[in-house]
Design an enzyme around this catalytic site. Structure first.
Site, PDB file in Angstrom:
ATOM      1  N   CYS A  69      36.054  32.622   3.455  1.00 16.34           N
ATOM      2  CA  CYS A  69      36.469  32.995   2.096  1.00 16.34           C
ATOM      3  C   CYS A  69      36.872  34.475   2.061  1.00 16.34           C
ATOM      4  O   CYS A  69      37.937  34.814   2.556  1.00 16.34           O
ATOM      5  CB  CYS A  69      35.375  32.646   1.105  1.00 16.34           C
ATOM      6  SG  CYS A  69      36.036  32.370  -0.526  1.00 16.34           S
TER       7      CYS A  69
ATOM      8  N   HIS B  41      34.307  27.085   2.155  1.00 17.78           N
ATOM      9  CA  HIS B  41      32.958  27.380   2.659  1.00 17.78           C
ATOM     10  C   HIS B  41      32.432  26.233   3.515  1.00 17.78           C
ATOM     11  O   HIS B  41      31.770  25.328   2.990  1.00 17.78           O
ATOM     12  CB  HIS B  41      32.004  27.631   1.490  1.00 17.78           C
ATOM     13  CG  HIS B  41      32.277  28.907   0.783  1.00 17.78           C
ATOM     14  ND1 HIS B  41      31.655  30.086   1.132  1.00 17.78           N
ATOM     15  CD2 HIS B  41      33.130  29.204  -0.227  1.00 17.78           C
ATOM     16  CE1 HIS B  41      32.105  31.062   0.351  1.00 17.78           C
ATOM     17  NE2 HIS B  41      32.997  30.552  -0.482  1.00 17.78           N
TER      18      HIS B  41
ATOM     19  N   GLU C 289      30.013  26.170   5.458  1.00 18.26           N
ATOM     20  CA  GLU C 289      28.542  26.160   5.592  1.00 18.26           C
ATOM     21  C   GLU C 289      27.879  25.139   4.672  1.00 18.26           C
ATOM     22  O   GLU C 289      26.768  24.699   4.937  1.00 18.26           O
ATOM     23  CB  GLU C 289      27.963  27.566   5.358  1.00 18.26           C
ATOM     24  CG  GLU C 289      28.059  28.129   3.949  1.00 18.26           C
ATOM     25  CD  GLU C 289      29.348  28.875   3.656  1.00 18.26           C
ATOM     26  OE1 GLU C 289      30.383  28.566   4.289  1.00 18.26           O
ATOM     27  OE2 GLU C 289      29.333  29.755   2.759  1.00 18.26           O
TER      28      GLU C 289
END
Ligand code: GLN
Length: 551
Positions: A380, A515, A517
């Site tokens: 990001c 993202h 994650e």
């Protein structure tokens, strides 16, 4: 019919109620039950989206674009179903809804009160959350805060009323509490637990299970004392000691029979638990073949601020056979002292973030990684700053920046879409008065990936990841970037916004606007993080060869 497990917390916060709830859910799932988890937060904010990462830790983003509590990240890492907006709600949302109904006259002239209107609304939200994605056998409900807090009282009253509706055999109360060890007395102390359970019973809730958090196992005689004073049978008093990895907790709870007790109370008789996938995770974690050092260049020095990211790196270690050591480096440190501290590192990760502070340090890290072929993953903001760095130092666009940090930059290579798309020439810049909450590109988006790129090698033809940002790579500069060697390997459908950038000259240099994650889990890992860690291991070998030659 869905059965409910309510998880309350006692004595102090931060005992790991979320992990305990998620671990129990993981065991129940391994017993073939369809489970879900709901988190109720007693604060007034509508969601944690506008809270500082220093205050609240990470904001976890769901597929459907909700900005939620980081516990939802734990839930997704421990069980298979994806969480939705309805799986997390706050006092703020409850009041917002009740006030809307009141304005619409839905209460037919009645006086609107905490009981029954707020408590009814809470019950409706619980049911809505439980059925956000189907009809689970068991819904676990985590009640944020600590018993005794004024602000969590309406939630406790609501679940008490709700349990009455459900009837015996359809609900279970679990209370997680602290049993501190007093070194000078050489004893574990049960008094805070007794008081906390007393507090619960005063409001009409009798726990069926007590989870005793401590740094060690609780001795049997102390357990017996807790059982006696709290009216919970001995087998329902369970010890939850500090584990070196949270992924050991399902087994710890299962070995003490927690799932059997809960199933008995809920009148369920599922197949036995199979925790082999969790055993496998723990085994791999404890038996790495090598170590890699990852530098995380951030600005929120709070452990929980990059929770999912730290976990995703650990998962990548599990799936590639490495112990991943993450070193947090303040971006401003690089601005002050230069990039020397990066020399010991095998990879560089620049995570997401907001605001100008530290951005120049992150740009220095991106440049160091590009020039020295150190594996780089930009997430990001980390991708946006890699683009700024490339614009400045490869394309010669001096002063290039994101308009988030300099609205007057001569080269707004990162900007709000309407800042470069407005053909009237009148730039519409978001003013300080605009709403900050819920005004971002949020949630999951599916985007095609360009064949022949590293992104394609990782993701295949499509990438489906979650977003949380306002600014975008300015499309009008992309030709220039691509001529200079950057590959834009994925773009959104329609608006054509760059989603992934990579530098094919380097072993691993990738920036992603989303993202990743949030979709990594210990059991399944994540291919992007795996590739990053594999590249880090290669770099470590190259680095060591150079060191050996020097000797
Ligand atoms: N601040 C940047 C934006 O709003 C990046 C956000 C992030 O990293 N999550 O676009």
């Amino acid at each position: 019919m869905t059965k409910y497990v309510f998880v309350t917390g006692g004595v102090v916060s931060s005992l790991g109620k979320g992990i305990a709830a998620a671990s129990l859910a993981a065991i129940l799932e391994s017993r073939g039950l369809h489970v879900t988890i709901i988190k109720m937060d007693p604060y007034i904010n509508v969601d944690p989206g506008t809270m500082s990462p220093f205050q609240h830790g990470e904001v976890f983003v769901t597929e459907d674009g909700a900005e939620t509590d980081l516990d939802l990240g734990h839930y997704e890492r421990f069980i298979s179903p994806k969480m939705h907006k309805a799986n997390n709600f706050t006092t703020g949302q409850i009041y917002q809804n009740v006030l809307r109904k009141e304005r619409r006259g839905e209460y037919l002239g009645k006086t609107v009160q905490v009981i029954p209107h707020i408590t009814n609304e809470i019950q409706e939200f619980i049911v809505r959350g439980a059925h956000a994605a189907g009809d689970p056998d068991v819904a676990l409900v985590e009640i944020g805060g600590t018993v005794g807090d004024i602000e969590s009282l309406p939630f406790l009253e609501a679940v008490r009323q709700f349990s009455l509706r459900l009837g015996i055999g359809n609900f279970c109360f679990i209370h997680l509490t602290l049993v501190p060890y007093i070194a000078s007395a050489g004893q574990s102390k049960t008094k805070p637990t007794q008081h906390s359970v007393g507090e619960l019973r005063k409001i009409g809730i009798s726990p069926n299970v007590i989870l005793c958090r401590a740094d060690r196992k609780i001795p049997e005689d102390e357990k017996a004392k807790i059982s006696l004073f709290t009216n919970v049978p001995m087998d329902g008093v369970i010890s939850v000691w500090d584990a070196d990895t949270i992924y050991k907790v399902p087994k710890m709870l299962h070995e003490q029979g927690l799932d059997d007790i809960v199933c008995k109370i809920l009148d369920l008789n599922p197949k036995p638990a199979d925790l082999s996938a969790w055993d496998d995770v723990v085994h791999k974690l404890e038996n790495p073949v090598d170590v890699v050092n990852v530098a995380m260049i951030g600005k929120y020095d709070l452990k929980d601020s990059y929770k999912s990211l730290n976990e995703a790196l650990i998962h990548a270690g599990i799936h590639t056979g490495h112990k991943v050591k993450t070193t947090f480096i303040e971006a401003e440190e690089l601005e002050e002292h230069g990039t020397d501290c990066l020399k010991e590192m095998d990879a560089i990760l620049v995570p997401g973030g907001f605001g100008k502070r530290g951005t120049e340090g992150k740009i220095m890290a991106a440049q160091y990684a590009r020039e020295n072929d150190v594996p780089y993953l930009g997430i990001c903001l980390g991708m946006q700053l890699a683009v700024v760095e490339f614009a400045r130092h490869v394309c010669g666009l001096g002063g290039a920046n994101s308009t988030e940090f300099n609205v007057n930059t001569p080269h707004p290579v990162i900007a709000l879409i309407n800042e470069w798309q407005d053909i009237s020439g009148k730039k519409e810049i978001r003013t300080a008065k605009s709403d900050l909450g819920g005004t971002m590109r949020l949630g999951k988006q599916i985007v095609p990936v360009k064949p022949g790129t590293m992104a394609y090698e990782i993701y295949g033809p499509e990438v489906a990841e979650r977003h949380r940002h306002r600014y975008e790579v300015n499309n009008s500069y992309c030709d220039q970037f691509e001529k200079a060697g950057m590959v834009i390997s994925a773009r959104t459908v329609g608006e054509n916004l760059p989603e992934i950038m990579e530098l094919p000259e380097n072993d691993f240099y990738i920036g992603v606007q989303f993202h990743p994650e949030f979709t990594s889990s210990p059991r399944f890992g994540h291919k992007l993080f795996n590739k990053f860690i594999e590249s880090a291991a290669r770099y470590r070998e190259r680095r060591q060869e150079v060191l050996n030659e020097a000797v």
